[in-house]
Design an enzyme around this catalytic site. Structure first.
Site, PDB file in Angstrom:
ATOM      1  N   HIS A 154      50.742  10.515  30.883  1.00  0.00           N
ATOM      2  CA  HIS A 154      49.849  10.054  29.814  1.00  0.00           C
ATOM      3  C   HIS A 154      48.454  10.670  29.964  1.00  0.00           C
ATOM      4  CE1 HIS A 154      53.028   7.112  29.150  1.00  0.00           C
ATOM      5  NE2 HIS A 154      52.419   6.710  28.047  1.00  0.00           N
ATOM      6  N   ASP A 171      47.164   9.269  40.984  1.00  0.00           N
ATOM      7  CA  ASP A 171      47.990   9.858  39.918  1.00  0.00           C
ATOM      8  C   ASP A 171      47.116  10.345  38.766  1.00  0.00           C
ATOM      9  OD1 ASP A 171      50.003   8.969  41.500  1.00  0.00           O
ATOM     10  OD2 ASP A 171      50.724   7.421  40.140  1.00  0.00           O
ATOM     11  N   HIS A 181      49.758   3.149  37.020  1.00  0.00           N
ATOM     12  CA  HIS A 181      49.696   4.323  37.888  1.00  0.00           C
ATOM     13  C   HIS A 181      48.663   4.079  38.975  1.00  0.00           C
ATOM     14  CE1 HIS A 181      52.217   7.547  36.227  1.00  0.00           C
ATOM     15  NE2 HIS A 181      51.955   7.042  35.031  1.00  0.00           N
TER      16      HIS A 181
END
Length: 415
Positions: A301, A348, A344
């Protein structure tokens, strides 16, 4: 007859040029330039000092040559748009007009690797006028940018294959996700300090969708949309291919107890492919009903948000401050919502942002400076970049046009 100042220079005849010469004080050259050599408006714009000194003109008076060229240069600056449309560079020294045809021809043989000088030698002519351009308010030299639609189609196929491969890897890592009882969430400064917001991840995807719609509008209206789409697909595909590798080699524990992730075993290859297709067709988004586990290093994302933000800001004029601010706000808020949702780890998101921005900047630095053409090693290390960009000469200008043909009734109304 209308005077030269009242008529577009494209429509100047030899008579208009004669009037202009007389107004500038060059009575003695009216006969040789207008009557004998039939100079009209367009040919007057392309006149150079070399033309005046060389046969068939061979003007012998240096002062007249300089004064005439000063007048021509003033005329060229007034009608710079006409020169650019014809593909001439009016900013080269001594009033010389250097066509870009020679530059394009040199690019062809450089693109094919047939360099006539030492590939590892000093880079020359990269700052010459034919490559000078800055996106935004500054003027740029006009180049012919071939859309090369077949390469764009290849890049689209490439990114779709990578997305499919990424979906399959996500199925594999879901089978290998560590047991939550044995491997609790890793310590994380941000996740340990900020309470979880349940609706935050949905807001991340909303930010991504808004950025996507903005980018699609920019892409639709941009004159060089084929090159932009090709660059987006090649960069996005490469980053997600790297993400496949990082997901596969190391499985991190689930970042939060709320996820309730357990290793899910798919019986056959067909079941894995079916699940991969569901992820691929749903774009890996929770808004489309896709829920995955184990794909933590690094955040997909964040990659999408950051890549769309950089493309929107790069391929719109610098004066569009509101759009650029909105794009960055959506990018940064989207990243914050990822962490606020505890979907996350912080590392990340950081790694995803760093890799995406570096790859985007490196790619465009090479594409804009053409430095890769001067080194054989660059073509070895960046083969896909060399393939997609070999015929793109310098920075892509931010020019816009309506992509559809006008209806007949509109053509009649506006002419």
């Amino acid at each position: 007859m209308a005077g030269p100042n009242q008529l577009c220079i494209r429509r100047w005849t030899t008579k208009h040029v004669a009037v202009w010469l007389k107004d500038e004080g060059f009575f003695e050259y009216v006969d040789i330039l207008c009557n004998k050599h039939r100079l009209d408006g367009i040919t007057l714009l392309t006149l150079t000092e070399y033309d005046l000194r060389s046969p068939p003109l061979e003007i012998k008076v240096l002062g007249d040559i300089k004064r005439l060229m000063l007048s021509v240069r003033k005329l060229q600056k007034i009608h710079i748009d006409v020169l650019e449309e014809m593909g001439y560079n009016s900013d080269s020294p001594m009033g010389s007009m250097t066509p870009f045809i020679s530059a394009l021809q040199s690019t062809d043989w450089l693109c094919n690797g047939e360099l006539s000088h030492d590939c590892d030698g000093p880079i020359t002519d990269l700052n010459s006028d034919q490559y000078q351009y800055m996106n935004g308010k500054n003027k740029h030299s006009v180049r012919r940018l071939d859309p090369e639609y077949w390469k764009t189609i290849l890049s689209c196929i490439y990114v779709f294959i990578v997305f499919g491969f990424t979906s399959f890897i996500m199925v594999i890592v879901h089978e290998r996700v560590p047991d939550m009882q044995t491997y609790p969430p890793l310590p994380d400064i941000f996740l340990d300090s900020v309470p979880r917001i349940p609706w935050a991840f949905a807001m991340t995807e909303v930010c991504g969708m808004i950025l996507c719609y903005i980018w699609l509008l920019v892409l639709l209206l941009h004159k060089h949309r084929s090159i932009l789409l090709r660059r987006l697909c090649s960069l996005m595909g490469t980053v997600f291919l790297l993400r496949c590798f990082t997901m596969f080699v190391t499985s991190l524990s689930v970042p939060g107890q709320h996820l309730q992730c357990t290793g899910k075993i798919y019986g056959s290859v067909w079941e894995k492919l079916h699940r991969a297709f569901a992820i691929w067709s749903g774009f890996g988004m929770t808004l489309t009903g896709v829920h995955t586990c184990g794909d933590y290093m690094f955040s997909g994302h964040t990659v999408v948000l950051t890549m769309l933000n950089f493309f929107v800001t790069e391929y719109t004029p610098r004066s569009w401050n509101f759009l650029h601010t909105l794009s960055w706000v959506l990018n940064l808020f989207g990243i914050f919502f990822i962490l606020a949702a505890h979907e996350h780890y912080s590392i990340d998101v950081f790694i995803a942002f760093y890799i995406t921005t570096r790859l985007f900047l490196y790619y465009h630095t090479l594409a804009n400076t053409r430095a890769y053409q001067q080194s054989r090693r660059a073509r070895i290390w960046f083969p896909m970049f060399s393939f997609f960009e070999c015929n793109v000469n310098g920075t892509v200008p931010n020019e816009y046009c309506w992509p559809f043909s006008k209806p007949a009734i509109m053509k009649r109304l506006i002419g």
